[in-house]
Enzyme design. Structure first.
Site, PDB file in Angstrom:
ATOM      1  N   ASP A   1       0.945  -1.150   0.052  1.00 51.17           N
ATOM      2  CA  ASP A   1      -0.030   0.267   0.233  1.00 51.17           C
ATOM      3  C   ASP A   1       0.569   0.837   0.128  1.00 51.17           C
ATOM      4  OD1 ASP A   1      -3.017   0.550   1.283  1.00 51.17           O
ATOM      5  OD2 ASP A   1      -1.490   2.602   1.567  1.00 51.17           O
TER       6      ASP A   1
ATOM      7  N   ASN B   1      -2.606  12.944  -3.823  1.00 48.02           N
ATOM      8  CA  ASN B   1      -3.812  13.382  -3.964  1.00 48.02           C
ATOM      9  C   ASN B   1      -3.997  14.922  -3.436  1.00 48.02           C
ATOM     10  OD1 ASN B   1      -4.700  11.523  -6.339  1.00 48.02           O
ATOM     11  ND2 ASN B   1      -5.696  10.953  -4.142  1.00 48.02           N
TER      12      ASN B   1
ATOM     13  N   HIS C   1      -5.481  15.002  -8.605  1.00 46.43           N
ATOM     14  CA  HIS C   1      -5.885  13.091  -9.325  1.00 46.43           C
ATOM     15  C   HIS C   1      -5.476  12.891 -10.303  1.00 46.43           C
ATOM     16  CE1 HIS C   1      -8.749  10.096  -9.003  1.00 46.43           C
ATOM     17  NE2 HIS C   1      -9.137  10.576  -7.988  1.00 46.43           N
TER      18      HIS C   1
ATOM     19  N   ASP D   1      -2.757   8.942 -10.043  1.00 46.87           N
ATOM     20  CA  ASP D   1      -2.803   8.497 -10.922  1.00 46.87           C
ATOM     21  C   ASP D   1      -1.527   8.494 -11.864  1.00 46.87           C
ATOM     22  OD1 ASP D   1      -5.295   8.026 -10.856  1.00 46.87           O
ATOM     23  OD2 ASP D   1      -6.153   8.748 -12.144  1.00 46.87           O
TER      24      ASP D   1
ATOM     25  N   GLU E   1      -4.444   2.052  -3.268  1.00 44.58           N
ATOM     26  CA  GLU E   1      -3.360   2.377  -3.984  1.00 44.58           C
ATOM     27  C   GLU E   1      -2.935   0.809  -2.810  1.00 44.58           C
ATOM     28  OE1 GLU E   1      -4.793   3.098  -1.158  1.00 44.58           O
ATOM     29  OE2 GLU E   1      -3.763   4.260   0.260  1.00 44.58           O
TER      30      GLU E   1
HETATM   31  N1  LIG Z   1      -5.100   9.389  -8.087  1.00 46.16           N
HETATM   32  C1  LIG Z   1      -6.338   8.384  -7.293  1.00 46.16           C
HETATM   33  N2  LIG Z   1      -6.016   8.400  -6.326  1.00 46.16           N
HETATM   34  C2  LIG Z   1      -6.844   7.426  -5.456  1.00 46.16           C
HETATM   35  C3  LIG Z   1      -7.534   6.061  -6.208  1.00 46.16           C
HETATM   36  N3  LIG Z   1      -7.622   5.268  -5.742  1.00 46.16           N
HETATM   37  C4  LIG Z   1      -7.874   5.789  -3.927  1.00 46.16           C
HETATM   38  N4  LIG Z   1      -7.639   6.976  -4.334  1.00 46.16           N
HETATM   39  C5  LIG Z   1      -7.083   7.450  -3.271  1.00 46.16           C
HETATM   40  O1  LIG Z   1      -6.261   6.971  -2.303  1.00 46.16           O
HETATM   41  C6  LIG Z   1      -6.156   7.404  -0.913  1.00 46.16           C
HETATM   42  C7  LIG Z   1      -6.039   6.284   0.077  1.00 46.16           C
HETATM   43  O2  LIG Z   1      -5.608   7.479   1.125  1.00 46.16           O
HETATM   44  P1  LIG Z   1      -5.489   6.751   2.723  1.00 46.16           P
HETATM   45  O3  LIG Z   1      -6.598   5.304   2.745  1.00 46.16           O
HETATM   46  O4  LIG Z   1      -5.789   7.699   3.968  1.00 46.16           O
HETATM   47  O5  LIG Z   1      -4.454   6.043   2.596  1.00 46.16           O
HETATM   48  P2  LIG Z   1      -2.643   7.244   2.722  1.00 46.16           P
HETATM   49  O6  LIG Z   1      -3.170   8.534   2.578  1.00 46.16           O
HETATM   50  O7  LIG Z   1      -2.422   6.573   1.455  1.00 46.16           O
HETATM   51  O8  LIG Z   1      -2.105   6.531   4.154  1.00 46.16           O
HETATM   52  P3  LIG Z   1      -1.984   5.272   4.681  1.00 46.16           P
HETATM   53  O9  LIG Z   1      -2.299   4.445   3.396  1.00 46.16           O
HETATM   54  O10 LIG Z   1      -2.195   4.979   6.016  1.00 46.16           O
HETATM   55  O11 LIG Z   1       0.044   5.685   4.817  1.00 46.16           O
HETATM   56  C8  LIG Z   1      -7.132   8.455  -1.075  1.00 46.16           C
HETATM   57  O12 LIG Z   1      -7.638   9.514  -1.296  1.00 46.16           O
HETATM   58  C9  LIG Z   1      -8.789   7.726  -2.161  1.00 46.16           C
HETATM   59  O13 LIG Z   1      -9.088   8.917  -2.845  1.00 46.16           O
HETATM   60  C10 LIG Z   1      -7.280   6.751  -7.731  1.00 46.16           C
HETATM   61  O14 LIG Z   1      -7.713   5.458  -8.656  1.00 46.16           O
HETATM   62  N5  LIG Z   1      -6.624   7.717  -8.244  1.00 46.16           N
END
Ligand SMILES: Nc1nc2c(ncn2[C@@H]2O[C@H](COP(=O)(O)OP(=O)(O)OP(=O)(O)O)[C@@H](O)[C@H]2O)c(=O)[nH]1
Length: 315
Positions: free
Chosen positions: A183, A191, A196, A200, A226
């Site tokens: 992850d 983001n 966004h 991506d 992610e």
């Molecule tokens: N650009 C983009 N963002 C995505 C996609 N799928 C999920 N996300 C974003 O990924 C982010 C995941 O955030 P969190 O689950 O808080 O995790 P994190 O910020 O990586 O924090 P930790 O995992 O705790 O280190 C969210 O802001 C989602 O909107 C995608 O396909 N594209």
């Protein structure tokens, strides 16, 4: 009445000669004794007298002119020997043939008791073109159903299916399998900072790093957001940890160049290693638990699920 019968024969011959289908008759010695225009065109016989020609002569003639049947053999006599094992061996035969000029023909052969072979050909090029278009779109649909559109990695469904079939395949072997769940760290910040689209691009960049760091036969997929997963078949815990570390290091050391800036990122990974008879759910849950530990212990690290197979790595 004789006159009528004569007229009928002439009419029939005219009908056959102007037909869009091909007709040819070989006698009991395989000599061509009748053919219409389309049949002669297939074997490009316009320029030779067919009197006395047998089947092998026709094929040789077209082959030397690089026309007629599309024969994928270097030696035409080898091909004729093969054809001899199926031709005239049954009362009726139906088969598709492609021609050098790209056309497709459906051939049917009727063998009479008296030894004559009646050959009929039908142009099926249009059906074949439609068939191959359909096949291509089905393949495309299949690809779309199994692939993550953004990263072109396997999607969750395809990853699960591939791992399950790999587990079924190695059920009876003595080896070990490894699951790694990865992850990205603080991806939300990326983001927020780069939008966004920037996020991506990071996901695409990470997918490329994964492909670069892994072997061709390792299974890798984007599970969602992610989160990525890697399955290593027939791999012990020590080697698996090396692979997971290699992935972690490559991601941390390879920033993405995005709109004139460098985006540095890190990932946390959790791994588990088990004998081959483990189920997918258990494997995934253990790797996910190890990932949770890696996040809790500061991120940008690989943590290992404690088990009989991994205790040496943890100690
Ligand atoms: N650009 C983009 N963002 C995505 C996609 N799928 C999920 N996300 C974003 O990924 C982010 C995941 O955030 P969190 O689950 O808080 O995790 P994190 O910020 O990586 O924090 P930790 O995992 O705790 O280190 C969210 O802001 C989602 O909107 C995608 O396909 N594209």
């Amino acid at each position: 009445m004789p006159t009528q019968s004569c007229d009928t024969t002439a009419l029939l011959l005219r009908f056959i000669d102007t037909s869009k289908d091909g007709y040819g008759v070989f006698d009991a010695n395989d000599k061509l004794i009748f053919s219409n225009y389309v049949f002669r065109d297939i074997f490009c016989l316009e320029d030779i007298c067919t009197d006395g020609c047998n089947f092998a002569d026709l094929v040789h003639h077209a082959f030397t002119q690089k026309r007629g049947l599309n024969i994928e053999a270097n030696d035409i006599d080898d091909w004729l020997s093969y054809v001899g094992t199926v031709r005239r061996k049954s009362e009726f035969r139906l088969f598709e043939v492609d021609l050098v000029d790209g056309r497709w023909m459906l051939f049917s052969e009727h063998l009479l008791d008296s030894g004559e072979l009646l050959v009929h050909t039908k142009d099926i090029t249009r059906q074949k073109v439609t068939e191959s278009r359909l096949k291509r779109s089905n393949e495309k649909l299949h690809h779309l159903a199994l692939t993550d559109e953004l990263t072109q990695l396997a999607n969750r469904r395809s990853f699960v299916e591939s791992v399950e079939s790999e587990l079924a395949r190695c059920q009876r072997s003595e080896g070990f399998v490894t699951m790694v769940v990865m992850d990205l760290d603080y991806f939300k910040n990326i983001n927020d900072q780069y939008g966004h689209h920037g996020g991506d691009e990071v996901l695409v960049h990470v997918a490329k790093s994964l492909k670069q760091a892994l072997r061709q036969y390792d299974i890798v997929g984007r599970i969602g957001g992610e989160e990525f997963a890697i399955f290593l078949g027939q791999t012990d815990a020590v080697t698996s940890l090396e692979v997971a570390e290699r992935v972690r290091a490559l991601i941390a050391q390879t920033p993405l160049h995005y709109e004139g800036r460098e985006i540095y990122l890190t990932a946390s990974l959790g791994m588990t290693c088990r004998p081959c008879d483990v189920g997918f759910e258990q494997l995934y849950a253990e790797a996910d638990e190890a990932l949770y530990m890696a996040k809790g212990r500061g991120r940008n690290r690989v943590d290992v699920y404690p088990s009989e197979q991994t205790h040496e790595l943890i100690a």
